[in-house]
Design a protein around this motif. Structure first.
Motif, mmCIF file in Angstrom:
data_model
loop_
_atom_site.group_PDB
_atom_site.id
_atom_site.type_symbol
_atom_site.label_atom_id
_atom_site.label_comp_id
_atom_site.label_asym_id
_atom_site.label_seq_id
_atom_site.Cartn_x
_atom_site.Cartn_y
_atom_site.Cartn_z
ATOM 1 N N ARG A 198 0.861 -1.241 -0.017
ATOM 2 C CA ARG A 198 0.027 0.159 0.104
ATOM 3 C C ARG A 198 0.977 1.251 -0.181
ATOM 4 N N GLY A 199 0.152 2.526 -0.081
ATOM 5 C CA GLY A 199 0.962 3.533 0.238
ATOM 6 C C GLY A 199 1.981 3.769 -0.903
ATOM 7 N N SER A 200 3.018 4.323 -0.640
ATOM 8 C CA SER A 200 4.052 4.825 -1.834
ATOM 9 C C SER A 200 4.552 3.966 -2.832
ATOM 10 N N CYS A 201 4.614 4.520 -4.170
ATOM 11 C CA CYS A 201 5.447 3.596 -5.043
ATOM 12 C C CYS A 201 6.745 3.265 -4.821
ATOM 13 N N SER A 202 7.357 4.118 -4.129
ATOM 14 C CA SER A 202 8.626 3.809 -3.575
ATOM 15 C C SER A 202 9.074 2.527 -2.995
ATOM 16 N N GLY A 203 7.876 1.846 -2.481
ATOM 17 C CA GLY A 203 8.156 0.362 -1.898
ATOM 18 C C GLY A 203 8.991 -0.492 -2.743
ATOM 19 N N SER A 204 8.836 -0.396 -3.915
ATOM 20 C CA SER A 204 9.526 -1.353 -4.773
ATOM 21 C C SER A 204 11.036 -1.134 -4.659
ATOM 22 N N GLY A 205 11.417 0.265 -4.588
ATOM 23 C CA GLY A 205 12.926 0.574 -4.437
ATOM 24 C C GLY A 205 13.722 0.093 -3.187
ATOM 25 N N VAL A 206 12.648 0.218 -2.069
ATOM 26 C CA VAL A 206 13.116 -0.539 -0.612
ATOM 27 C C VAL A 206 13.113 -1.941 -0.643
ATOM 28 N N LEU A 207 12.441 -2.485 -1.372
ATOM 29 C CA LEU A 207 12.273 -4.036 -1.569
ATOM 30 C C LEU A 207 13.827 -4.389 -2.211
ATOM 31 N N LEU A 208 14.113 -3.695 -3.178
ATOM 32 C CA LEU A 208 15.221 -3.952 -4.098
ATOM 33 C C LEU A 208 16.543 -3.816 -3.243
ATOM 34 N N GLU A 209 16.567 -2.730 -2.553
ATOM 35 C CA GLU A 209 17.524 -2.513 -1.411
ATOM 36 C C GLU A 209 17.775 -3.763 -0.648
ATOM 37 N N LEU A 210 16.634 -4.049 0.085
ATOM 38 C CA LEU A 210 17.014 -5.109 1.090
ATOM 39 C C LEU A 210 17.211 -6.395 0.499
ATOM 40 N N ILE A 211 16.915 -6.701 -0.966
ATOM 41 C CA ILE A 211 17.278 -7.986 -1.547
ATOM 42 C C ILE A 211 18.837 -7.967 -1.611
ATOM 43 N N LEU A 212 19.289 -6.907 -2.193
ATOM 44 C CA LEU A 212 20.705 -6.601 -2.552
ATOM 45 C C LEU A 212 21.610 -6.392 -1.479
ATOM 46 N N ASN A 213 21.111 -6.109 -0.313
ATOM 47 C CA ASN A 213 21.806 -5.936 1.079
ATOM 48 C C ASN A 213 21.572 -7.089 1.886
ATOM 49 N N GLY A 214 20.867 -8.002 1.606
ATOM 50 C CA GLY A 214 20.436 -9.203 2.428
ATOM 51 C C GLY A 214 19.915 -9.156 3.707
ATOM 52 N N HIS A 215 18.954 -8.218 3.645
ATOM 53 C CA HIS A 215 18.028 -8.143 4.793
ATOM 54 C C HIS A 215 16.577 -8.044 4.333
ATOM 55 N N ALA A 216 16.337 -8.661 3.254
ATOM 56 C CA ALA A 216 14.927 -8.901 2.614
ATOM 57 C C ALA A 216 14.029 -10.152 3.270
ATOM 58 N N PRO A 217 12.806 -10.295 3.165
ATOM 59 C CA PRO A 217 12.029 -11.228 3.688
ATOM 60 C C PRO A 217 12.559 -12.289 2.878
ATOM 61 N N ALA A 218 12.469 -13.725 3.678
ATOM 62 C CA ALA A 218 12.807 -14.855 2.683
ATOM 63 C C ALA A 218 11.848 -14.905 1.573
ATOM 64 N N ALA A 219 10.696 -14.551 1.753
ATOM 65 C CA ALA A 219 9.558 -14.538 0.736
ATOM 66 C C ALA A 219 8.348 -13.603 1.069
ATOM 67 N N ILE A 220 7.663 -13.418 0.014
ATOM 68 C CA ILE A 220 6.182 -12.539 0.288
ATOM 69 C C ILE A 220 5.086 -12.703 -0.256
ATOM 70 N N VAL A 221 4.093 -13.157 0.859
ATOM 71 C CA VAL A 221 2.961 -13.943 0.340
ATOM 72 C C VAL A 221 1.685 -12.840 0.567
ATOM 73 N N ILE A 222 0.938 -12.755 -0.604
ATOM 74 C CA ILE A 222 -0.251 -11.710 -0.486
ATOM 75 C C ILE A 222 -1.478 -12.302 -0.843
ATOM 76 N N CYS A 223 -2.366 -11.695 -0.707
ATOM 77 C CA CYS A 223 -3.957 -12.299 -1.431
ATOM 78 C C CYS A 223 -4.545 -11.230 -2.221
ATOM 79 N N GLU A 224 -4.190 -10.095 -2.500
ATOM 80 C CA GLU A 224 -4.836 -9.351 -3.232
ATOM 81 C C GLU A 224 -3.592 -9.074 -4.098
#
Length: 564
Positions: free
Chosen positions: A55-81
């Motif tokens: 929800r909210g900001s379009c920049s959430g994609s950028g934050v997730l990319l940062e986390l994936i590349l710096n090793g602090h991302a979730p193992a997986a993301i599960v959604i229903c919408e």
């Protein structure tokens, strides 16, 4: 449904409320910082995150990319919408950087039972829920299984030319990402857009700059008129403002990269205030959550809520998936919200109502009834839309008697938003009991010319407290016009500091004085994000109340009479 393929397992972390990664998750650590979210304080690192959607900001994609590349991302993301912002972040990590995490959409009935389990495993398209930690030597595949790029979307000769590399590698990679997202959006074809607004120029960390510099290395150029959102610093004055080099240098370099691609140095989160604003019915590719809902709802232009980096892909190709709000069917209201404007309400009503409506509708497009005689203008709708977009996943709203497509809407389901919910929103956004205020922050989204004029009138003949800083953010174009009209000079005589190019969701110390413990704002969006972003308490109120606080050093402790 597998949105991004892969195998993962871990402790399950779930919530029934969508989460904005921008402003809601620390991009360096993966800790949830949104103080209004039930997962606040939890670390996403290595856990299977289950939320209904982003929800909210379009920049959430950028934050997730940062986390994936710096090793602090979730193992997986599960959604229903339906979800595109986080999905795009994982897709960019996969396509551009060859590492990612799985993203899986499950049935709502299954999602509703997640609280009964403590662990989860994703293996391809299979989702397993477990009461105990997984046993055995299971390891994910060494190489992520790449999602199938075959799609039912129709590709014409223009699209095929991009995919084959005829227009260079940057456009080819952009089109690959567009095809993948078109499948997520269930688009049948691509279409031309007339303009793009890029939100991906916000510096979320090293990954955002790496992405832009890779494109420059591939000779990227925009193919349609392209404006840039607020960046993370005032590009012309960040050194004079005392901003640290480790932010100012890469944030400026990121802006320079997009300028080198041919984008315009607009640097505003309110592109609808520019002379280049689209017209009714115009097909555009905009990012920045408040700008998207304003374009769709108030102007009647057509855009999806494009995640950061997909906006760049659209600019490099001039093509966007023909889906969602680009289509008549994707603009229909499915929920009617019945509201009543309190007698004597001031301008604080609009962000409060937007916050309430966004929280209720989630992914649904609402039709709001009961404001037909309110005479709401552009600034009121701007404030409403920004707060709405902060807590909603929907890309637009309709307001009966006010927005251009509202009369066409016939939703069957109705929900009433009572005055008690407005009072509750007031309490949520006022996060501290103390009346003491050290900073008044205005201009989120960026101030309009009329707001500059109103502020100048409110401070005329007044004396600002020496203990309170007053800072306004606005775009360069508005600042120049307001300067010519004398509004900037009058406000600066009172003690107002104007900051251009950047906006409050990116500002920190020393623009926010280190000694300040509580700030006051008239922005529902910033009142929501500020506690997590800058660690300050917040007082919320209308513009006149903000000026009063600037003069006295204290905010009114009680809710305004119209709200009581």
């Amino acid at each position: 449904m597998t949105l991004v393929a892969g195998d993962a397992q871990g402790e399950l972390l779930s919530a029934m409320v969508g989460l904005s990664f921008w402003g809601g998750v620390d991009p360096q650590t993966g800790v949830v910082i949104d103080q209004h979210h039930p997962l606040c304080g939890e670390s996403l690192d290595g856990r299977v995150l289950a939320i209904p959607s982003g929800r909210g900001s379009c920049s959430g994609s950028g934050v997730l990319l940062e986390l994936i590349l710096n090793g602090h991302a979730p193992a997986a993301i599960v959604i229903c919408e339906r979800e595109e912002i986080l999905t795009l972040g994982a897709l960019v990590a996969e396509v551009v950087f060859e590492q990612s995490i799985p993203v899986l959409r499950i049935e709502r009935e299954v999602f509703a039972r997640l609280g009964e389990y403590r662990y989860a495993r994703v293996v391809g398209s299979n989702f397993q829920l477990l009461h105990k930690p997984p046993i055995g030597d299971w390891q994910p595949e060494t190489a992520q299984q790449e999602s199938n790029e075959d799609t039912t979307v129709r590709l014409d000769a223009v699209d095929e030319a991009f995919l084959s590399g005829q227009h260079g590698k940057a456009a080819q990679v952009a089109m690959r990402l567009l095809v993948r997202m078109a499948a997520v959006q269930e688009a049948e074809a691509f279409m031309d857009v007339t303009q793009v607004h890029i939100d991906g120029c916000i510096y979320t960390g090293p990954a955002s700059l790496r992405f832009a510099q890779m494109l420059i290395g591939w000779h990227a150029r925009v193919r349609v008129p392209t404006t840039l959102n607020s960046i993370s610093v005032d590009k012309r004055r960040w050194r004079a403002q005392g901003v640290a080099q480790d932010l100012g240098v890469p944030a400026s370099a990121l802006a320079d990269a997009y300028l080198a691609m041919g984008a315009q140095p607009s640097f505003t989160c309110a592109p609808y205030l520019l002379e280049s604003a689209p017209r009714f019915g115009e097909q555009v590719g905009w990012a920045e959550s408040n700008a998207v809902v304003y374009a769709n709802s108030v102007i009647g232009a057509r855009t999806m809520k494009y995640p950061d980096y997909l906006d760049v892909c659209i600019a490099l190709t001039g093509r966007a998936p023909l889906a969602g709000c680009h289509l008549d069917a994707g603009r229909r209201a499915t929920l009617a919200l019945e509201v009543e404007m309190p007698t004597g309400a001031d301008d604080a009503f609009w962000p409060l109502l937007g916050y309430c409506c966004g929280a209720v509708c989630g992914t649904e497009i609402p039709l709001i009834r009961g404001l037909e005689t309110s005479a709401a203008g552009p600034d009121e709708l701007k404030a409403f839309g920004a707060a709405f977009a902060t807590v909603a996943a929907a890309s637009m709203f309709h307001i009966a008697g006010i927005t251009p497509e509202a009369d066409e809407q016939r939703p069957e389901r109705q929900v009433r938003i009572a005055s008690s919910e407005l009072r509750q929103a007031w309490q949520v956004l006022n996060t501290v009991a103390s009346p003491e205020v050290g900073l008044v922050s205005l201009g989120n989204p960026h101030f309009s010319h009329d707001e500059c004029a109103r502020l100048a009138a409110l401070v005329r003949g007044r004396t600002k407290s020496a203990n309170v800083a007053v800072v306004v953010t606005c775009g360069r174009a508005v600042h120049e016009a307001a300067s010519r009209a004398g509004h900037i000079e009058e406000a600066e005589a009172f003690g107002v500091q104007f900051v251009t190019d950047t906006c409050w969701c990116m500002l920190g110390e020393p623009v926010i004085p280190p000694a300040v413990r509580t700030l006051m704002t008239n922005s529902g969006k910033y009142a929501h994000y500020a506690p997590g972003l800058v660690g300050r308490g917040v007082r919320f109120g209308g513009m006149a109340a903000c000026v009063e606080a600037a003069c006295s050093g204290k905010a009114q402790q009680e809710a305004p009479a119209w709200l009581s």
